[in-house]
Design a protein around this motif. Structure first.
Motif, PDB file in Angstrom:
ATOM      1  N   VAL A  89       0.833  -1.209   0.000  1.00  0.00           N
ATOM      2  CA  VAL A  89       0.000   0.000   0.000  1.00  0.00           C
ATOM      3  C   VAL A  89       0.863   1.251   0.000  1.00  0.00           C
ATOM      4  O   VAL A  89       0.587   2.215  -0.714  1.00  0.00           O
ATOM      5  CB  VAL A  89      -0.953  -0.001   1.215  1.00  0.00           C
ATOM      6  N   GLY A  90       1.908   1.238   0.814  1.00  0.00           N
ATOM      7  CA  GLY A  90       2.769   2.412   0.856  1.00  0.00           C
ATOM      8  C   GLY A  90       3.797   2.445  -0.259  1.00  0.00           C
ATOM      9  O   GLY A  90       3.864   3.388  -1.044  1.00  0.00           O
ATOM     10  N   GLY A  91       4.602   1.372  -0.364  1.00  0.00           N
ATOM     11  CA  GLY A  91       5.720   1.379  -1.302  1.00  0.00           C
ATOM     12  C   GLY A  91       5.329   1.168  -2.745  1.00  0.00           C
ATOM     13  O   GLY A  91       5.625   2.004  -3.614  1.00  0.00           O
ATOM     14  N   ALA A  92       4.664   0.056  -3.046  1.00  0.00           N
ATOM     15  CA  ALA A  92       4.340  -0.266  -4.436  1.00  0.00           C
ATOM     16  C   ALA A  92       3.420   0.783  -5.057  1.00  0.00           C
ATOM     17  O   ALA A  92       3.584   1.148  -6.225  1.00  0.00           O
ATOM     18  CB  ALA A  92       3.704  -1.649  -4.514  1.00  0.00           C
ATOM     19  N   PHE A  93       2.460   1.294  -4.273  1.00  0.00           N
ATOM     20  CA  PHE A  93       1.560   2.312  -4.811  1.00  0.00           C
ATOM     21  C   PHE A  93       2.314   3.591  -5.136  1.00  0.00           C
ATOM     22  O   PHE A  93       2.035   4.246  -6.150  1.00  0.00           O
ATOM     23  CB  PHE A  93       0.429   2.604  -3.823  1.00  0.00           C
ATOM     24  N   SER A  94       3.264   3.969  -4.284  1.00  0.00           N
ATOM     25  CA  SER A  94       4.047   5.182  -4.543  1.00  0.00           C
ATOM     26  C   SER A  94       4.876   5.042  -5.818  1.00  0.00           C
ATOM     27  O   SER A  94       5.001   5.981  -6.601  1.00  0.00           O
ATOM     28  CB  SER A  94       4.958   5.482  -3.347  1.00  0.00           C
ATOM     29  N   VAL A  95       5.463   3.857  -6.022  1.00  0.00           N
ATOM     30  CA  VAL A  95       6.231   3.613  -7.250  1.00  0.00           C
ATOM     31  C   VAL A  95       5.301   3.703  -8.461  1.00  0.00           C
ATOM     32  O   VAL A  95       5.638   4.332  -9.486  1.00  0.00           O
ATOM     33  CB  VAL A  95       6.931   2.242  -7.199  1.00  0.00           C
ATOM     34  N   TYR A  96       4.134   3.082  -8.359  1.00  0.00           N
ATOM     35  CA  TYR A  96       3.157   3.132  -9.460  1.00  0.00           C
ATOM     36  C   TYR A  96       2.755   4.568  -9.766  1.00  0.00           C
ATOM     37  O   TYR A  96       2.703   4.981 -10.952  1.00  0.00           O
ATOM     38  CB  TYR A  96       1.925   2.311  -9.085  1.00  0.00           C
ATOM     39  N   GLU A  97       2.488   5.352  -8.728  1.00  0.00           N
ATOM     40  CA  GLU A  97       2.094   6.749  -8.928  1.00  0.00           C
ATOM     41  C   GLU A  97       3.217   7.530  -9.609  1.00  0.00           C
ATOM     42  O   GLU A  97       2.977   8.344 -10.508  1.00  0.00           O
ATOM     43  CB  GLU A  97       1.759   7.380  -7.571  1.00  0.00           C
ATOM     44  N   GLY A  98       4.459   7.273  -9.198  1.00  0.00           N
ATOM     45  CA  GLY A  98       5.586   7.980  -9.806  1.00  0.00           C
ATOM     46  C   GLY A  98       5.767   7.622 -11.269  1.00  0.00           C
ATOM     47  O   GLY A  98       6.025   8.498 -12.106  1.00  0.00           O
ATOM     48  N   VAL A  99       5.637   6.338 -11.603  1.00  0.00           N
ATOM     49  CA  VAL A  99       5.773   5.914 -13.003  1.00  0.00           C
ATOM     50  C   VAL A  99       4.675   6.543 -13.862  1.00  0.00           C
ATOM     51  O   VAL A  99       4.937   6.993 -14.988  1.00  0.00           O
ATOM     52  CB  VAL A  99       5.712   4.369 -13.094  1.00  0.00           C
ATOM     53  N   GLN A 100       3.467   6.596 -13.320  1.00  0.00           N
ATOM     54  CA  GLN A 100       2.366   7.231 -14.062  1.00  0.00           C
ATOM     55  C   GLN A 100       2.687   8.679 -14.373  1.00  0.00           C
ATOM     56  O   GLN A 100       2.421   9.172 -15.480  1.00  0.00           O
ATOM     57  CB  GLN A 100       1.077   7.159 -13.241  1.00  0.00           C
ATOM     58  N   ARG A 101       3.256   9.393 -13.424  1.00  0.00           N
ATOM     59  CA  ARG A 101       3.548  10.816 -13.617  1.00  0.00           C
ATOM     60  C   ARG A 101       4.774  11.041 -14.502  1.00  0.00           C
ATOM     61  O   ARG A 101       4.967  12.152 -15.003  1.00  0.00           O
ATOM     62  CB  ARG A 101       3.713  11.496 -12.260  1.00  0.00           C
ATOM     63  N   LEU A 102       5.604  10.018 -14.671  1.00  0.00           N
ATOM     64  CA  LEU A 102       6.699  10.151 -15.624  1.00  0.00           C
ATOM     65  C   LEU A 102       6.170  10.276 -17.049  1.00  0.00           C
ATOM     66  O   LEU A 102       6.759  10.967 -17.890  1.00  0.00           O
ATOM     67  CB  LEU A 102       7.635   8.937 -15.525  1.00  0.00           C
ATOM     68  N   PHE A 103       5.051   9.598 -17.312  1.00  0.00           N
ATOM     69  CA  PHE A 103       4.483   9.613 -18.666  1.00  0.00           C
ATOM     70  C   PHE A 103       3.433  10.703 -18.840  1.00  0.00           C
ATOM     71  O   PHE A 103       3.116  11.085 -19.970  1.00  0.00           O
ATOM     72  CB  PHE A 103       3.857   8.249 -18.979  1.00  0.00           C
ATOM     73  N   ALA A 104       2.889  11.183 -17.752  1.00  0.00           N
ATOM     74  CA  ALA A 104       1.884  12.254 -17.844  1.00  0.00           C
ATOM     75  C   ALA A 104       2.345  13.398 -16.953  1.00  0.00           C
ATOM     76  O   ALA A 104       1.856  13.581 -15.836  1.00  0.00           O
ATOM     77  CB  ALA A 104       0.516  11.736 -17.414  1.00  0.00           C
ATOM     78  N   ARG A 105       3.304  14.135 -17.433  1.00  0.00           N
ATOM     79  CA  ARG A 105       3.926  15.192 -16.628  1.00  0.00           C
ATOM     80  C   ARG A 105       2.997  16.395 -16.521  1.00  0.00           C
ATOM     81  O   ARG A 105       2.598  16.988 -17.524  1.00  0.00           O
ATOM     82  CB  ARG A 105       5.254  15.606 -17.241  1.00  0.00           C
ATOM     83  N   GLU A 106       2.684  16.734 -15.283  1.00  0.00           N
ATOM     84  CA  GLU A 106       1.835  17.878 -15.023  1.00  0.00           C
ATOM     85  C   GLU A 106       2.582  18.845 -14.118  1.00  0.00           C
ATOM     86  O   GLU A 106       3.198  18.431 -13.138  1.00  0.00           O
ATOM     87  CB  GLU A 106       0.532  17.438 -14.355  1.00  0.00           C
ATOM     88  N   PRO A 107       2.537  20.140 -14.433  1.00  0.00           N
ATOM     89  CA  PRO A 107       3.266  21.111 -13.611  1.00  0.00           C
ATOM     90  C   PRO A 107       2.668  21.207 -12.203  1.00  0.00           C
ATOM     91  O   PRO A 107       1.462  21.043 -12.014  1.00  0.00           O
ATOM     92  CB  PRO A 107       3.082  22.424 -14.381  1.00  0.00           C
ATOM     93  N   LEU A 108       3.529  21.451 -11.227  1.00  0.00           N
ATOM     94  CA  LEU A 108       3.065  21.615  -9.859  1.00  0.00           C
ATOM     95  C   LEU A 108       2.552  23.027  -9.625  1.00  0.00           C
ATOM     96  O   LEU A 108       2.993  23.984 -10.266  1.00  0.00           O
ATOM     97  CB  LEU A 108       4.205  21.325  -8.877  1.00  0.00           C
ATOM     98  N   GLN A 109       1.619  23.145  -8.712  1.00  0.00           N
ATOM     99  CA  GLN A 109       1.066  24.446  -8.349  1.00  0.00           C
ATOM    100  C   GLN A 109       1.221  24.642  -6.843  1.00  0.00           C
ATOM    101  O   GLN A 109       1.216  23.687  -6.080  1.00  0.00           O
ATOM    102  CB  GLN A 109      -0.410  24.532  -8.737  1.00  0.00           C
ATOM    103  N   HIS A 110       1.365  25.890  -6.443  1.00  0.00           N
ATOM    104  CA  HIS A 110       1.477  26.229  -5.019  1.00  0.00           C
ATOM    105  C   HIS A 110       2.557  25.373  -4.349  1.00  0.00           C
ATOM    106  O   HIS A 110       2.341  24.759  -3.305  1.00  0.00           O
ATOM    107  CB  HIS A 110       0.138  26.030  -4.307  1.00  0.00           C
ATOM    108  N   VAL A 111       3.732  25.376  -4.952  1.00  0.00           N
ATOM    109  CA  VAL A 111       4.807  24.514  -4.472  1.00  0.00           C
ATOM    110  C   VAL A 111       5.220  24.862  -3.042  1.00  0.00           C
ATOM    111  O   VAL A 111       5.575  23.976  -2.255  1.00  0.00           O
ATOM    112  CB  VAL A 111       6.023  24.602  -5.416  1.00  0.00           C
TER     113      VAL A 111
END
Length: 301
Positions: A89-111
């Motif tokens: 839940v913690g580790g594998a999901f975080s890796v999955y979320e990161g891989v998804q964002r590598l392919f769908a790069r969205e700019p951050l707001q209110h950093v």
């Protein structure tokens, strides 16, 4: 951690409830993958601490005909479940979320909001870890943290300390990832931050699971406790020699099985009474020893 006062778990639960709420708000405002991964991690930690509290309650059940030695080792089972949840839940999901964002790069707001929340989270997690370390030092003041990790028989405290260390390290990774994204304007750093947090959680969860699995299989009492028990028995004038000594950690309590050659007694009743005295004195000196099985025998010459 004492069997009756799981303070380190309550410290961790209180810290993670506040941290999770802040992270979800920050993730919604910023769109940060690292922040979202950290929010999921904190949520999983809250559930994990509730499981540990439930496991401690289960481990205190009185002995029954089905479980004549009680349910002390139930906490080890729940600790293993927590380690698996931390991994998936913690580790594998975080890796999955990161891989998804590598392919769908969205700019951050209110950093800056994300950085502020991460800073607050570091303080809260540090307080939680401080509580766990205080519990550890109270029991093992002369051991390094790594040696305690390898030798402890307290799976609940092991999990709490491991989670807190993983959380602090993960926060540092997320902070650096968000900061690099702010400096470079490239959201790929945030995606890699999420992957880094996940990989770290999976690594620490695997270490915890390895130690807890050993406890489930059945470990002896700690090396120091076993040496002290053996020294106590060898010093008894009623015992000529120790043939075999087995200790078994059973939750917070210890099982001791002794095979020993006794000195000569005129009557068997006198030897039985001597054994009863040894058992009573052993349990008085070592309150953790709940069961003693004593077998008089002859040593092979």
């Amino acid at each position: 951690m004492s069997g009756e006062s799981p303070k380190a778990i309550f410290y961790a639960l209180a810290a993670n409830l506040g941290i999770a709420a802040c992270k979800y708000v920050a993730a919604a405002f910023t769109g940060s993958g690292s922040m979202y991964a950290e929010a999921i991690h904190s949520t999983a930690d809250c559930g994990n601490q509730l499981l540990l509290l439930f496991g401690l309650r289960q481990s205190r059940k009185a002995p029954t005909p089905v479980h004549p030695m009680g349910s002390g080792r139930a906490i080890n089972y729940y600790s293993l479940v927590v380690a698996l949840l931390l991994f998936f839940v913690g580790g594998a999901f975080s890796v999955y979320e990161g891989v998804q964002r590598l392919f769908a790069r969205e700019p951050l707001q209110h950093v800056y909001i994300a950085l502020a929340v991460l800073g607050i989270s570091v303080v809260l997690e540090a307080l939680s870890l401080r509580g766990a370390l205080r519990e550890i030092r109270a029991r093992e003041p002369n051991k390094s943290l790594w040696r305690w990790f390898r030798e402890t028989r307290e799976s609940d405290l092991l999990v709490v300390a491991g989670e807190d260390i993983a959380a602090l390290a993960g926060l540092a990774i997320a902070f650096v990832a968000v900061l690099l994204t702010l400096i470079t304007g490239n959201p790929v750093w945030d995606a890699w931050g999420s992957i880094g947090v996940g990989a770290l959680l999976m690594f620490i969860a695997a270490l915890i699971a390895r130690e807890v699995k050993s406890m489930i299989v059945g470990e002896s009492a700690s090396p120091e406790m076993r040496r002290d028990i053996e020294a106590f028995l060898r010093a008894r004038s009623e015992i000529r020699s120790i043939i075999n000594l087995i200790t078994l950690q059973w939750g917070k309590e210890i099982v001791v099985a002794v095979q020993a050659e006794m000195i000569d007694y005129a009557e068997s009743r006198a030897m039985v009474e001597a054994i009863n005295v040894i058992e009573a004195d052993l349990q008085a000196k070592f309150p953790q020893v709940r069961w003693v099985f004593f077998e008089p025998d002859f040593a092979v010459r």
